[in-house]
Design an enzyme around this catalytic site. Sequence first.
Site, short mmCIF file in Angstrom:
data_model
loop_
_atom_site.label_atom_id
_atom_site.label_comp_id
_atom_site.label_asym_id
_atom_site.label_seq_id
_atom_site.Cartn_x
_atom_site.Cartn_y
_atom_site.Cartn_z
N GLU A 202 6.62 -5.79 103.45
CA GLU A 202 7.65 -5.55 102.18
C GLU A 202 8.60 -4.72 102.29
O GLU A 202 8.45 -3.46 101.90
CB GLU A 202 6.64 -5.17 100.69
N GLU A 391 -0.54 -11.78 100.86
CA GLU A 391 -1.07 -11.23 99.66
C GLU A 391 -1.08 -12.10 98.51
O GLU A 391 0.40 -12.60 98.38
CB GLU A 391 -0.40 -9.98 99.38
C1 NOJ Z 1 2.30 -5.38 97.69
C2 NOJ Z 1 1.74 -4.31 98.67
O1 NOJ Z 1 1.80 -4.68 99.92
C3 NOJ Z 1 0.31 -3.77 98.34
O2 NOJ Z 1 0.38 -2.42 98.95
C4 NOJ Z 1 0.20 -3.55 96.77
O3 NOJ Z 1 -0.92 -3.11 96.54
C5 NOJ Z 1 0.31 -5.08 96.13
N1 NOJ Z 1 1.39 -5.52 96.21
C6 NOJ Z 1 -0.08 -4.92 94.49
O4 NOJ Z 1 1.15 -4.09 94.01
#
Ligand code: NOJ
Length: 485
Positions: A202, A391
Amino acid sequence: MTGVSRRELGLGLGAAALGSTLGGMAPAQTQVDGTRAAAGDLTFPPGFLWGCATASYQIEGAAKEDGRGPTVWDVFSHTPGRVANGATGDVACDSYHRYPEDIALLKALGVKAYRFSIAWSRIFPEGRGKPNQKGVDYYNRLVDGLLEAGIAPHVTMFHWDLPAALPGGWQNRDTAYAFGDYAAAMAGRLSDRVKDFMTVNELVCFTDLGYLVGGKAPGLKLSQKEANQVRHHGVLAHGLGVQAIRANAKAGTQVGLAENPSIYVPAIETPEHIEAAKKAVRDSNAMFLTAIMEGRYLESYLTAQGADAPKVQEGDMKLIGAPLDFLSINVYTGKMVRADPSSPQGYAILPTPREAPRMPSKWLYLTPEVIYWGLRSISELWRPKALYISENGCSADDKVSADGKVYDTDRVMYLRNYMTHLQRAAREELPIKGYFVWSLMDNFEWEDGYTKLFGIHHVDFKTQKRTPKLSADWYRELVRTNRLV
Ligand code: NOJ
């Protein structure tokens, strides 16, 4: 258009794909296990890779153990007022010690893959220099334990926990080179057993949110010009990481990244709105994913930034645009777009109404279609060889019941809806190979601390006891049947 045969033929747009009931699909058949489903329609391809994801700072704890150096997140979370309730990742889920238990959770779910990240500062406490063998040993133990359990490790090299000792952090171009050296060291040590590496996680979160908006570590609010340079160092680090992993890993290693591009859903599924959504994806990710997939910054981005445009050195864009073996996307939410011939870019991004349905995280508006449209837009724009959802998941209004269980019906609802659109992508033969739920267990949710929990396992942070939530039971069944029911 891609070679997505079923879509081109106009097939595969069953009512279930649109998030409604099974009505209108092939007649239901009773399966051997007594469930009923439209024959074959909601089955995922054979070998579809189901997994769970976590990240080092969010779960490991052991912040000062075995030579781990401090990171920007240690500094940030220990600064009063930065994280909800003053929470830190000092202990988190204590996975540094309890990883065998966490492997057992994965095994009980039946998943075949686990995405975790390496804490750079366990390997190089000061960001560079001589590797700390105790840190390396930890990841060796973790990888070996996973393989013994039949679970493939999918490793993220950098998930935001930047060693605090690196001068200037991501403002400094040297940090991108330090990242390359660190990635080389770990690829060399793990690629005899790890086949899939992601460079960074990200980009927008560790660049813009850390250096422009300031809500994430290191919490700076720099000028747009400085922030654009930070962005450039982020994508450069990815490129140097790809190069370093390829140069040091065993043959057959797959390299990609885990990115969270802005994704748009066509307001109405007609050719003009679909094209509008695709164009919006390309334009709004110009500084990150578009640069990586095309090896250049779009003219429109450079023009818009004018004198603030990043300084790019010779050879940078070639590194940044190196072809990837796969692309992983983190998908949570998105906006709708409509075609708008009257606007210069040809589309309008529709604002999400403030009262639209969302999960407890204030940014997490329900937009289940983003999974499908993210995969489809990206496939059509850049034709990646393979795609993963690295994710997807949600915070939910979790309460522990009298029987000790969390009945997170809201999370089950969320997952079921999003999966319906994942299934559509698979059915239409987009190159989607796997899905990782975020997250294996409740953990440190960055600036929200422990107030927003994303786990499918509940963690009692006093005792560190892990308990499967209803969503874990639901996911186990999906993994077992490879089918959405
Ligand atoms: C994306 C992130 O990569 C992760 O670290 C985070 O906990 C989740 N989103 C939820 O916000």
